[in-house]
Write a protein that holds these residues in place. Structure first.
Motif, PDB file in Angstrom:
ATOM      1  N   LEU A  12     105.820 126.265 125.071  1.00 21.10           N
ATOM      2  CA  LEU A  12     106.685 125.119 125.343  1.00 21.10           C
ATOM      3  C   LEU A  12     105.862 123.904 124.966  1.00 21.10           C
ATOM      4  CD1 LEU A  12     107.705 127.505 127.192  1.00 21.10           C
ATOM      5  CD2 LEU A  12     108.752 125.717 128.573  1.00 21.10           C
ATOM      6  N   ARG A  13     106.353 123.141 123.993  1.00 18.86           N
ATOM      7  CA  ARG A  13     105.536 122.101 123.373  1.00 18.86           C
ATOM      8  C   ARG A  13     106.365 120.879 123.034  1.00 18.86           C
ATOM      9  NH1 ARG A  13     107.715 122.018 118.528  1.00 18.86           N
ATOM     10  NH2 ARG A  13     108.221 123.936 117.426  1.00 18.86           N
ATOM     11  N   GLN A  14     105.649 119.860 122.574  1.00 21.82           N
ATOM     12  CA  GLN A  14     106.299 118.648 122.085  1.00 21.82           C
ATOM     13  C   GLN A  14     107.114 118.987 120.828  1.00 21.82           C
ATOM     14  OE1 GLN A  14     107.842 115.982 122.263  1.00 21.82           O
ATOM     15  NE2 GLN A  14     106.288 114.428 122.666  1.00 21.82           N
ATOM     16  N   TRP A  15     108.182 118.232 120.629  1.00 26.78           N
ATOM     17  CA  TRP A  15     109.057 118.423 119.469  1.00 26.78           C
ATOM     18  C   TRP A  15     108.399 117.932 118.192  1.00 26.78           C
ATOM     19  CZ3 TRP A  15     113.757 120.830 119.919  1.00 26.78           C
ATOM     20  CH2 TRP A  15     114.185 121.080 121.231  1.00 26.78           C
ATOM     21  N   ARG A  16     108.750 118.592 117.084  1.00 31.69           N
ATOM     22  CA  ARG A  16     108.257 118.211 115.758  1.00 31.69           C
ATOM     23  C   ARG A  16     109.449 117.912 114.856  1.00 31.69           C
ATOM     24  NH1 ARG A  16     105.116 123.732 115.801  1.00 31.69           N
ATOM     25  NH2 ARG A  16     103.357 123.165 117.120  1.00 31.69           N
ATOM     26  N   ASP A  17     109.212 117.124 113.831  1.00 27.35           N
ATOM     27  CA  ASP A  17     110.281 116.861 112.863  1.00 27.35           C
ATOM     28  C   ASP A  17     110.763 118.149 112.207  1.00 27.35           C
ATOM     29  OD1 ASP A  17     110.456 114.135 113.325  1.00 27.35           O
ATOM     30  OD2 ASP A  17     109.036 113.623 111.742  1.00 27.35           O
ATOM     31  N   GLY A  60     104.692 112.987 130.011  1.00 30.90           N
ATOM     32  CA  GLY A  60     103.945 114.233 129.875  1.00 30.90           C
ATOM     33  C   GLY A  60     104.771 115.490 130.039  1.00 30.90           C
ATOM     34  N   TRP A  61     106.011 115.377 130.447  1.00 30.90           N
ATOM     35  CA  TRP A  61     106.892 116.520 130.668  1.00 30.90           C
ATOM     36  C   TRP A  61     108.337 116.111 130.420  1.00 30.90           C
ATOM     37  CZ3 TRP A  61     110.431 115.823 134.661  1.00 30.90           C
ATOM     38  CH2 TRP A  61     110.141 114.806 135.581  1.00 30.90           C
ATOM     39  N   GLY A  62     109.213 117.098 130.320  1.00 29.23           N
ATOM     40  CA  GLY A  62     110.632 116.854 130.061  1.00 29.23           C
ATOM     41  C   GLY A  62     111.276 118.099 129.493  1.00 29.23           C
ATOM     42  N   TRP A  63     112.098 117.926 128.478  1.00 26.64           N
ATOM     43  CA  TRP A  63     112.737 119.057 127.789  1.00 26.64           C
ATOM     44  C   TRP A  63     111.834 119.426 126.615  1.00 26.64           C
ATOM     45  CZ3 TRP A  63     115.861 120.790 131.126  1.00 26.64           C
ATOM     46  CH2 TRP A  63     116.769 119.991 131.825  1.00 26.64           C
ATOM     47  N   TRP A  64     111.037 120.480 126.795  1.00 28.69           N
ATOM     48  CA  TRP A  64     110.111 120.927 125.760  1.00 28.69           C
ATOM     49  C   TRP A  64     110.813 121.790 124.722  1.00 28.69           C
ATOM     50  CZ3 TRP A  64     108.062 121.513 130.931  1.00 28.69           C
ATOM     51  CH2 TRP A  64     106.939 120.721 131.208  1.00 28.69           C
ATOM     52  N   ALA A  65     110.315 121.759 123.497  1.00 25.07           N
ATOM     53  CA  ALA A  65     110.709 122.726 122.480  1.00 25.07           C
ATOM     54  C   ALA A  65     110.106 124.066 122.875  1.00 25.07           C
ATOM     55  CB  ALA A  65     110.185 122.290 121.114  1.00 25.07           C
ATOM     56  N   VAL A  66     110.868 125.137 122.718  1.00 27.08           N
ATOM     57  CA  VAL A  66     110.378 126.488 123.017  1.00 27.08           C
ATOM     58  C   VAL A  66     110.237 127.226 121.699  1.00 27.08           C
ATOM     59  CG1 VAL A  66     110.873 128.676 124.167  1.00 27.08           C
ATOM     60  CG2 VAL A  66     111.504 126.520 125.280  1.00 27.08           C
ATOM     61  N   GLU A  67     109.017 127.690 121.427  1.00 33.09           N
ATOM     62  CA  GLU A  67     108.793 128.450 120.205  1.00 33.09           C
ATOM     63  C   GLU A  67     108.221 129.818 120.538  1.00 33.09           C
ATOM     64  OE1 GLU A  67     106.068 126.255 117.661  1.00 33.09           O
ATOM     65  OE2 GLU A  67     104.381 127.386 118.441  1.00 33.09           O
ATOM     66  N   GLN A  69     105.545 132.369 120.010  1.00 33.84           N
ATOM     67  CA  GLN A  69     104.151 132.248 119.550  1.00 33.84           C
ATOM     68  C   GLN A  69     103.873 133.082 118.308  1.00 33.84           C
ATOM     69  OE1 GLN A  69     100.727 132.058 122.203  1.00 33.84           O
ATOM     70  NE2 GLN A  69     102.160 132.301 123.912  1.00 33.84           N
ATOM     71  N   ALA A  70     104.424 134.275 118.248  1.00 35.03           N
ATOM     72  CA  ALA A  70     104.103 135.195 117.146  1.00 35.03           C
ATOM     73  C   ALA A  70     104.534 134.657 115.786  1.00 35.03           C
ATOM     74  CB  ALA A  70     104.752 136.551 117.400  1.00 35.03           C
ATOM     75  N   THR A  71     105.605 133.855 115.765  1.00 37.21           N
ATOM     76  CA  THR A  71     106.161 133.396 114.483  1.00 37.21           C
ATOM     77  C   THR A  71     106.237 131.883 114.354  1.00 37.21           C
ATOM     78  OG1 THR A  71     108.418 133.394 115.331  1.00 37.21           O
ATOM     79  CG2 THR A  71     107.617 135.464 114.343  1.00 37.21           C
ATOM     80  N   SER A  72     106.013 131.145 115.445  1.00 32.15           N
ATOM     81  CA  SER A  72     106.194 129.685 115.527  1.00 32.15           C
ATOM     82  C   SER A  72     107.650 129.266 115.325  1.00 32.15           C
ATOM     83  CB  SER A  72     105.301 128.950 114.517  1.00 32.15           C
ATOM     84  OG  SER A  72     103.944 129.215 114.790  1.00 32.15           O
ATOM     85  N   GLU A  73     108.579 130.200 115.455  1.00 32.46           N
ATOM     86  CA  GLU A  73     110.005 129.907 115.306  1.00 32.46           C
ATOM     87  C   GLU A  73     110.523 129.165 116.534  1.00 32.46           C
ATOM     88  OE1 GLU A  73     114.227 132.341 114.739  1.00 32.46           O
ATOM     89  OE2 GLU A  73     112.368 133.451 115.019  1.00 32.46           O
ATOM     90  N   LEU A  74     111.312 128.112 116.312  1.00 30.89           N
ATOM     91  CA  LEU A  74     111.939 127.385 117.409  1.00 30.89           C
ATOM     92  C   LEU A  74     113.071 128.236 117.983  1.00 30.89           C
ATOM     93  CD1 LEU A  74     112.113 124.601 118.961  1.00 30.89           C
ATOM     94  CD2 LEU A  74     114.064 124.145 117.464  1.00 30.89           C
ATOM     95  N   LEU A  75     113.003 128.525 119.283  1.00 27.56           N
ATOM     96  CA  LEU A  75     114.047 129.295 119.957  1.00 27.56           C
ATOM     97  C   LEU A  75     115.071 128.382 120.627  1.00 27.56           C
ATOM     98  CD1 LEU A  75     111.928 132.034 121.777  1.00 27.56           C
ATOM     99  CD2 LEU A  75     112.756 131.992 119.422  1.00 27.56           C
ATOM    100  N   GLY A  76     114.638 127.187 121.022  1.00 26.70           N
ATOM    101  CA  GLY A  76     115.503 126.261 121.745  1.00 26.70           C
ATOM    102  C   GLY A  76     114.672 125.308 122.575  1.00 26.70           C
ATOM    103  N   MET A  77     115.131 125.065 123.812  1.00 28.87           N
ATOM    104  CA  MET A  77     114.418 124.145 124.684  1.00 28.87           C
ATOM    105  C   MET A  77     114.472 124.639 126.117  1.00 28.87           C
ATOM    106  SD  MET A  77     116.450 122.293 126.865  1.00 28.87           S
ATOM    107  CE  MET A  77     117.813 121.203 126.999  1.00 28.87           C
ATOM    108  N   ALA A  78     113.515 124.152 126.909  1.00 32.33           N
ATOM    109  CA  ALA A  78     113.480 124.397 128.349  1.00 32.33           C
ATOM    110  C   ALA A  78     112.650 123.284 128.959  1.00 32.33           C
ATOM    111  CB  ALA A  78     112.867 125.752 128.667  1.00 32.33           C
ATOM    112  N   GLY A  79     112.933 122.978 130.216  1.00 31.42           N
ATOM    113  CA  GLY A  79     112.129 121.945 130.854  1.00 31.42           C
ATOM    114  C   GLY A  79     112.741 121.388 132.108  1.00 31.42           C
ATOM    115  N   LEU A  80     112.320 120.182 132.403  1.00 27.78           N
ATOM    116  CA  LEU A  80     112.670 119.474 133.629  1.00 27.78           C
ATOM    117  C   LEU A  80     113.159 118.072 133.303  1.00 27.78           C
ATOM    118  CD1 LEU A  80     109.364 120.263 135.547  1.00 27.78           C
ATOM    119  CD2 LEU A  80     111.613 121.192 136.151  1.00 27.78           C
ATOM    120  N   ASP A  81     114.041 117.570 134.154  1.00 32.15           N
ATOM    121  CA  ASP A  81     114.521 116.207 134.009  1.00 32.15           C
ATOM    122  C   ASP A  81     115.065 115.743 135.358  1.00 32.15           C
ATOM    123  OD1 ASP A  81     114.823 114.111 132.004  1.00 32.15           O
ATOM    124  OD2 ASP A  81     116.974 114.317 132.288  1.00 32.15           O
ATOM    125  N   PRO A  82     114.902 114.477 135.699  1.00 35.79           N
ATOM    126  CA  PRO A  82     115.533 113.987 136.921  1.00 35.79           C
ATOM    127  C   PRO A  82     117.053 114.207 136.858  1.00 35.79           C
ATOM    128  CG  PRO A  82     113.933 112.403 136.130  1.00 35.79           C
ATOM    129  CD  PRO A  82     114.093 113.444 135.051  1.00 35.79           C
TER     130      PRO A  82
END
Length: 174
Positions: A12-17, A60-67, A69-82
């Motif tokens: 779960l990481r920061q978003w990329r272009d 430092g947190w929010g809706w992270w990009a979910v990738e 690991q084995a392929t670095s493929e973006l699966l979607g997002m997960a995270g926290l928000d008020p």
């Protein structure tokens, strides 16, 4: 500082272009967006990605990009928000959204477990909420697998009438 969360299979990481095309395709899928008011255009998806990135940069947190690991493929997002101010309760909510081809592999539960651990151990939140439309049984199942308890059904004023009847679940930091 931007936080990354790592599980056995996911990052779960920061978003990329480079995430933009996959994120736009996910948000244009009628099955993925079944419990959202509408499909998203590529421009709307880009705007949400930019918003998510900005929130993660600022706190430092929010809706992270979910990738994967084995392929670095973006699966979607997960995270926290008020929780939205218009709702009849306050707190921080957890959420997830994955591309349809990644459903049924346990990725949502795995990502959400990492998010809950972060919420309790790093942010020291007393509770995490999850909100879903009454008909969104797949999300309800994930919430139950996470050990969340159903609190109440309510009318979500931020949703159109056909999606407004919603359920809130909770998990407490013990």
């Amino acid at each position: 500082m931007t936080t990354e969360l790592i599980t056995s299979r996911l990052r779960l990481r920061q978003w990329r272009d480079s995430d933009r095309p996959a994120w736009a395709a996910l948000n244009a899928d009628p099955e993925v967006r079944e419990f959202f008011p509408d499909l998203r255009t590529p421009e709307q998806s880009d705007a949400s990605l930019d918003h998510f990135r900005s929130e993660i940069d600022s706190r430092g947190w929010g809706w992270w990009a979910v990738e994967l690991q084995a392929t670095s493929e973006l699966l979607g997002m997960a995270g926290l928000d008020p929780v939205d101010e218009e709702l009849p309760f306050t707190g921080v909510e957890i959420g997830w959204r994955l591309a349809r081809e990644h459903w049924g592999h346990g990725y949502a539960t795995e990502a959400a477990r990492a998010v809950i651990t972060y919420a309790f151990e790093v942010l020291e939140l007393p509770e995490v909420l999850a909100i879903a439309a009454v008909g969104n049984k797949r999300s309800h199942a994930v919430m139950r697998r996470l050990g969340m308890t159903e609190l109440e059904t309510f009318t979500d004023p931020t949703q159109p009438p056909h999606l407004a009847e919603s359920v809130v679940f909770s998990i407490k930091n013990l």
